[in-house]
Design a protein around this motif. Structure first.
Motif, short mmCIF file in Angstrom:
data_model
loop_
_atom_site.label_atom_id
_atom_site.label_comp_id
_atom_site.label_asym_id
_atom_site.label_seq_id
_atom_site.Cartn_x
_atom_site.Cartn_y
_atom_site.Cartn_z
N TYR A 178 1.23 -2.48 -8.13
CA TYR A 178 0.68 -2.81 -6.82
C TYR A 178 -0.09 -4.13 -6.90
O TYR A 178 0.13 -5.04 -6.08
N GLU A 179 -0.98 -4.24 -7.87
CA GLU A 179 -1.76 -5.47 -8.03
C GLU A 179 -0.86 -6.67 -8.34
O GLU A 179 -1.06 -7.76 -7.82
N GLN B 238 0.54 2.01 -11.40
CA GLN B 238 -0.37 1.49 -10.38
C GLN B 238 -0.61 -0.01 -10.54
O GLN B 238 -0.95 -0.69 -9.58
N ARG C 138 1.93 1.70 -3.47
CA ARG C 138 0.80 2.18 -4.28
C ARG C 138 0.62 3.69 -4.14
O ARG C 138 0.33 4.38 -5.12
N ILE D 299 0.84 -1.21 0.00
CA ILE D 299 0.00 0.00 0.00
C ILE D 299 0.88 1.26 0.00
O ILE D 299 0.54 2.24 -0.66
#
Length: 112
Positions: A42-43, A39, A31, A28
């Protein structure tokens, strides 16, 4: 034998703590600090860490010949033999009835 079990769960506990810290705090923070076009990282990091966590969990708890949970005690004097009960009370009083071709009762047999 108990020490081996505790070692296994200590390693598993450390894996869980690292997974939670990484997915809830570090990922997080990444992120928030990443620019918008990155972005998706992050996933990717969260999914990759989840995959690694489950693969390591499967590896740690795989079936093995020296599994500490399936080992028997070495001293036979310490082992108390339990009485083996083969009959249960669920089938008590139930009988099996054989019928002939004309539908009459021929003989009764106990199922036990």
């Amino acid at each position: 034998m108990n020490l081996e079990k505790l070692k296994l769960f200590r390693h598993y506990y450390v894996m869980i703590v690292c997974y939670i810290y990484f997915t809830r705090i570090i990922a997080i923070m990444l992120r928030v600090t990443m620019p918008f076009q990155w972005q998706w990282c992050y996933e990717f990091l969260v999914e990759a860490s989840t995959l690694v966590f489950f693969v390591l969990t499967g590896y740690k708890f795989r079936p093995a010949s020296n599994n500490p949970y399936l080992q028997l005690p070495l001293d036979e004097l310490d082992v108390e033999m339990d009485e083996v009960v083969t009959e249960s009370g669920a089938l008590e009083g139930i009988t099996k009835v054989k019928k002939t071709s004309n539908g009459r009762e021929r003989q009764r047999e106990s199922t036990l």
